[in-house]
Design an enzyme around this catalytic site. Sequence first.
Site: not given
Length: 209
Positions: A104, A108, A200, A203
């Site tokens: 991603r 945006t 995340d 991660d």
Amino acid sequence: MGKVNVLDHPVIKHKITILRDKNTGANEFRSLVTEIAMILAYEASKDLSLEEFEMETPITKTTGYRLAGKKQAVVPILRAGLGMVDGVLEVLPAAKIGHIGMYRNEETLEPVEYYCKLPNDIGNRDILVVDPMVATGGSVNDAVERLKERGCKSIKLLCIIAAPEGIKAIQEKHDDVDIFVAQMDENLNENGYIVPGLGDAGDRLFGTK
Ligand code: PRP
Ligand code: URA
């Protein structure tokens, strides 16, 4: 309209609580993602067809059952989807694996595709798209688009945590996709992260932060 199946089970709630905990390390995180993926794959394979055959146990002849019908392919959305592949293969060991790489754009929130390698016969297979997180739904929508371009007709999505906004976006664009989600969360924050979420997923799986 594709169905949304939310796992409602005390064992799942327990495992997701440990996943969410910011103190859970990458090793335990990976194991939990594998375990939950296995349970999602089990749920998603309830409608597979069987064929009967005659067999013998040590005691008697009887009727045996084996999986029949279309073959499967598992398609992880890289990177985080990779964490779910082993769990799905525990349930469906004969599945082939296709990879779609997307990240991603952090500003945006639009997905950017950087890799796509799918089995040649992907259009003849039942597809399980796997990604632990559905936030805006943009990554899944683009991955499903790519699979439909390759002729895929039967597509299921397995995800661990989803935001309602993302599920709605997928249903609006691809209302033929059945969704299996372990946990529906509350919403997205201003940075596009799922709340309460787990941070995340890529991660945390790969220890990159
Ligand atoms: C995460 C996640 C999904 C996507 C979800 O991937 O694994 O693919 O975000 O967001 P969306 O529903 O708004 O599209 P990320 O972009 O962080 O890439 P990574 O797996 O490589 O870390
Ligand atoms: N991707 C993640 O890994 N986590 C989120 O909360 C949203 C998108």
